[in-house]
Design an enzyme around this catalytic site. Structure first.
Site, short mmCIF file in Angstrom:
data_model
loop_
_atom_site.label_atom_id
_atom_site.label_comp_id
_atom_site.label_asym_id
_atom_site.label_seq_id
_atom_site.Cartn_x
_atom_site.Cartn_y
_atom_site.Cartn_z
N CYS B 161 1.25 -1.12 11.13
CA CYS B 161 0.60 -1.36 9.62
C CYS B 161 0.95 -2.51 8.96
O CYS B 161 0.20 -2.77 7.88
CB CYS B 161 1.03 -0.12 9.08
N HIS B 293 0.95 -1.98 -0.41
CA HIS B 293 0.93 -1.17 0.90
C HIS B 293 0.24 0.13 0.63
O HIS B 293 -0.48 0.67 1.00
CB HIS B 293 2.25 -1.14 1.77
N GLU B 304 8.07 1.45 -2.42
CA GLU B 304 7.37 0.31 -2.98
C GLU B 304 7.36 0.23 -4.50
O GLU B 304 7.46 -0.87 -5.22
CB GLU B 304 6.01 0.28 -2.54
N LYS B 324 -6.29 1.54 -0.58
CA LYS B 324 -6.11 2.69 0.75
C LYS B 324 -6.67 3.91 -0.12
O LYS B 324 -7.29 4.74 0.69
CB LYS B 324 -4.83 2.79 1.18
N HIS B 329 -6.00 4.36 5.20
CA HIS B 329 -5.19 3.64 5.70
C HIS B 329 -5.68 3.15 7.41
O HIS B 329 -5.67 3.86 8.21
CB HIS B 329 -3.84 4.21 5.85
N PHE B 394 5.86 1.13 10.34
CA PHE B 394 6.60 1.80 11.28
C PHE B 394 7.55 0.38 12.13
O PHE B 394 7.07 -0.53 12.25
CB PHE B 394 5.93 2.40 12.66
#
Lengths: 82, 744
Positions: B161, B293, B304, B324, B329, B394
């Site tokens: 991502c 994000h 975040e 998003k 996503h 990840f």
């Protein structure tokens, strides 16, 4: 003493699905202790594995049932056919 | 600003976007600013038995994206790249095509094709061979390059991502280093049962549309591609291009915390954002907008939220939103899609909102937002001079990049120190490696950690730890941020991906394996390695065919030269299993020749090496990559790029091709491969010996190409050779070459 056959099946599932070396895994090994070191993602996998092996739902089952292969087998025995 | 030096200015000159919001930038932007969602009921994946069934799919069928018979990830990217190139007015000619390259971020690779192939295999009596070449992520950049006739450097940044942000960062860095005039840079990912089943298994999907920083309990998956034409200002000016905005600094870091969850304290995220801001010559007070994000999982949003509040404490004009909530996503495409929207925000002085807030949610938001404006539900019009886009992934990979309305001189951190190879770690097997428990226990790796890793990650971890040990490097709080990782691979964790996918095909999307899914991302290997070793600097994985292991040395050297890190672990890793043998066997490619392994090389700048009193195998004096794009899976017609890579590596090392006294070659017994090497080496190096390592180690792909450099370094250290060259190829015409000199 939990059912040997169920214990063997669970052990096989853990070795296969969670890549735990067979020789390091006893029926009374602490699964979430330092040696084997399972975590929350592994417990999702155990739930899925128990479901597919025995048709027993462990979602939401108390944490102590996940301690060892024996406690898992005991839970399976008690809830099979429900 | 008139006295500002222009030669480090990098600008955006074209935009392309396709996602659930629309099929071009204007459609998507208009939907985004108006808070229109692209999230609908999922069509392309069977969600029977799943607790969630929404997603943000692109409505267009694959055949309507482009004519080629490629995987949907490539087609989405071609669609967006076509718009971006047309928008930029960049005219590709034979003369300039090698100065514009393609860097694509991606997560799931050809997952849709893997699904199709094995569904056919398991249920319909046999898979179609053509689908095998569509499987690896390594095909994507090459396919885009082929389509548009681009012959500059290619890379497939596969950091899940964060990939779509790292790709832009790398493109800008290479342009500033003078290695290209421009890049078609971005990210692409298609919707897939792989990702849906995986996030479902992790219980990381929201039942409804995600609403990050709000009430959301998970992500909503999307698909699409975002592409930016990133160009040197001088080149853009010379051709009279329209300029959207400036690309300032970026930052890449690693949590070294957990393979799927972010560090709850947000330290790695903050490092990436801090680096991006510092590398832009700015302070947190300067930032007007952050495209977060903001995935919608509790863990991401809390981390975040904490990072933003900590870093931007005192900034009274910061807006933050997560698009998003509308695009879903899009994984490897997310960073690039969000970069396109961020550029539009800067140019249009409008912040797109995060949607999904009820009146009650708005009350809760008021209590927790502090001085940050989270732009709920409706757009915010305000002057935006500086905007950042964040991506976290990840593997604990973090990236952030800053865009600016006006030109601004950014700090030149270029480090001109010589770079040395100070450590080598290898694990090679032909056809397979024998790994015993001592191999990992020797480095203090516990079984509880090791068993989590798929084979690809295991190989990487062991070779990486061996290289650090060989270099005598102990990672500590002192140096953890000065060390980075580049992993190169041809096929990544294909065995784990195929295993996961077959299970989903047989048992349904609702029954994906939560244990296996984290390992199906290509950057898991680099992630596990960073976690175990405690490495918190730059972290990237590049899937770019066989030469990727050698390209990782080039990439790592660029990171050091750019002043980002002092030490880099550059690795090449590929596994050989029943799955790889089956797939290569079906293709009839390198039959019976596959090996496997991982080779890690420590690159270190002179100052750091001398301070530590490190042993030096050799100096990495020159490095270069080149590409003559031919159909993925082939090589014929691309030899000119091999010659270019070799000549440019020599030139960069300040030597003539006549000074090379040893060549470590890539021949593997395949006629086309061997002939290209033979012809070009004969032309450039005459009778200089060309070592054929693959006779012993097999075609271990990226591991072999890294091994070539490691071998050359050892030969120089132990013998009278003064100047050695290693080069390797990718199936599609990608080439890398490095020149090593005796360390003195």
């Amino acid at each position: 003493m939990a059912n040997q056959e169920i214990c063997e099946k669970i052990k096989g599932m853990l070795v296969e699905n969670l890549r735990i070396p067979e020789d390091e895994l006893e029926f009374d090994s602490e699964l979430f202790g330092d040696d084997i070191g399972l975590d929350s993602i592994d417990s999702i996998e155990i739930i899925a594995g128990i479901d597919s092996l025995f048709g027993v739902q462990m979602t939401g089952a108390a944490r102590e049932n996940f301690r060892t292969i024996e406690t898992l087998a005991k839970y399976v025995e008690e809830h099979q056919g429900e | 600003m008139s006295d500002m030096s222009d030669n480090r200015r990098v600008v955006v000159t074209g935009l392309g976007l396709v996602c659930a919001l629309g099929e071009n930038t204007e459609q998507c932007w208009s939907a985004a600013v108006n808070g229109v969602t692209g999230i609908r009921e999922v069509k392309s994946v069977n969600t029977d038995g799943c607790y969630a069934n929404v997603g943000a799919e692109v409505l267009a069928a694959s055949k309507d994206l482009s004519d080629e018979d490629y995987d949907r990830s490539s087609l989405l990217c071609i669609k967006a790249a076509g718009e971006a190139l047309a928008d930029s007015g960049y005219e590709i000619t034979e003369e300039n095509s090698d100065r514009i390259g393609v860097i694509v971020g991606n997560c799931v690779g050809g997952a849709a094709s893997i699904d199709k192939y094995f569904t056919d295999e398991l249920k319909n009596g046999g898979g179609n061979k053509a689908d095998i070449l569509k499987m690896p992520a390594a095909a994507i950049a090459n396919n885009v390059a082929m389509h548009f006739g681009l012959n500059g450097t290619t890379a497939n940044i596969v950091n899940a991502c964060a990939a779509g942000t790292i790709s832009l960062s790398y493109a800008a860095d290479l342009i500033r280093a003078g290695k290209a005039d421009a890049f078609v840079a971005g990210g692409s990912d298609s919707f897939s049962s792989l990702a849906f089943a995986g996030f479902h298994a992790l219980h990381a999907l929201d039942e409804n549309s995600c609403s990050p920083f709000n009430r959301s309990s998970g992500i909503t998956l999307g698909e699409g591609a975002g592409v930016l034409i990133i160009e040197s200002y001088e080149h853009a000016k010379a051709r009279g291009a329209k300029i959207y905005c400036e690309v300032l600094g970026s930052g890449v870091s690693s949590d070294a915390h957990h393979i799927t969850a972010p560090d709850p304290e947000g330290k790695g995220q903050m490092l990436a954002i801090k680096r991006a801001i510092a590398n832009s010559g700015l302070t947190p007070d300067d930032i007007d907008y952050i495209n977060a994000h903001g995935t919608g999982t509790a863990k991401n949003d809390e981390a975040e939220f904490l990072s933003l509040h900590t870093l931007f404490d005192g900034n009274d004009h910061l807006s933050v939103s997560s698009t998003k909530s509308m695009t879903g996503h899009c994984l490897g495409a997310a960073g690039s899609i969000e970069a396109v929207l961020t550029v539009k925000a800067v140019c249009g002085n409008t912040v797109p909102p995060t949607i999904g807030y009820t009146d009650e949610n708005l009350e809760t938001l008021k209590e927790k937002a502090g001085a940050i404006d989270f732009v709920p539900n409706t757009k915010r019009e305000k002057n935006i001079n500086y905007a950042a886009s964040n991506s976290f992934a990840f593997g604990g990979n973090n990236a952030s990049i800053v865009f600016a309305k006006e030109p601004r001189e950014i700090p030149d951190r270029t480090n001109k120190d010589r770079i040395f190879i100070t450590g080598i770690g290898e694990l090679l097997g032909n056809p397979k490696c024998e790994i015993i428990s001592d191999d990992y226990k020797e480095h203090g790796i516990k079984m509880a950690f090791y068993r989590k890793l798929d084979r690809f990650s295991q190989l990487q971890l062991i070779s990486g730890m061996r290289a650090l040990a060989d270099a005598g490097i102990t990672v500590s709080e002192e140096n953890e941020k000065d060390i980075g990782i580049v992993v190169g691979t041809a096929d990544g964790p294909m065995t784990e991906i195929v295993g996961f996918q077959k299970n989903v095909i047989e048992n349904g999307t609702a029954n994906g394996s939560a244990f296996s899914f984290p390992n199906t991302v290509y950057n898991a290997a680099g992630g596990y390695f960073s976690i175990f070793a405690g490495i918190k600097g730059y972290n990237v994985t590049n899937a770019n065919s066989i030469q990727a292991g050698l390209q990782s040395l080039c990439y790592a050297a660029d990171v050091i030269r750019n002043g980002d890190e002092k030490i880099m672990v550059a690795s090449g890793t590929d596994e050989n299993t029943d799955v790889t043998e089956y797939l290569y066997g079906k293709l009839g490619l390198f039959g019976g020749m596959l090996g496997e392994g991982s080779v890690s090389v420590i690159l270190e700048n002179e100052n750091s090496a001398d301070e530590r009193g490190a042993k030096k195998y050799a100096e990495l004096a020159g490095w270069a990559t080149a590409h003559k794009s031919v159909e993925f899976g082939t090589l014929k017609g691309s030899e000119s790029a091999l010659k270019t890579a070799m000549e440019e590596a020599c030139a960069a090392a300040g030597v003539s091709v006549k000074d090379i006294d040893l060549v470590c070659g890539f021949a593997n017994g395949n006629k086309t491969v061997d002939e290209i090497e033979k012809n070009v080496c004969a032309e450039l190096f005459g009778s200089v010996p060309v070592v054929q390592l693959k006779r012993d180690i097999g075609e271990s792909r990226a591991a072999a190409s890294a091994k070539q450099a490691a071998y050359a370094a050892k030969m120089i250290a132990e013998n009278e050779y003064r100047c050695a060259l290693a080069a390797s190829f990718g199936v599609g015409g990608q080439y890398s070459a490095v020149v090593l000199k005796k360390a003195e």
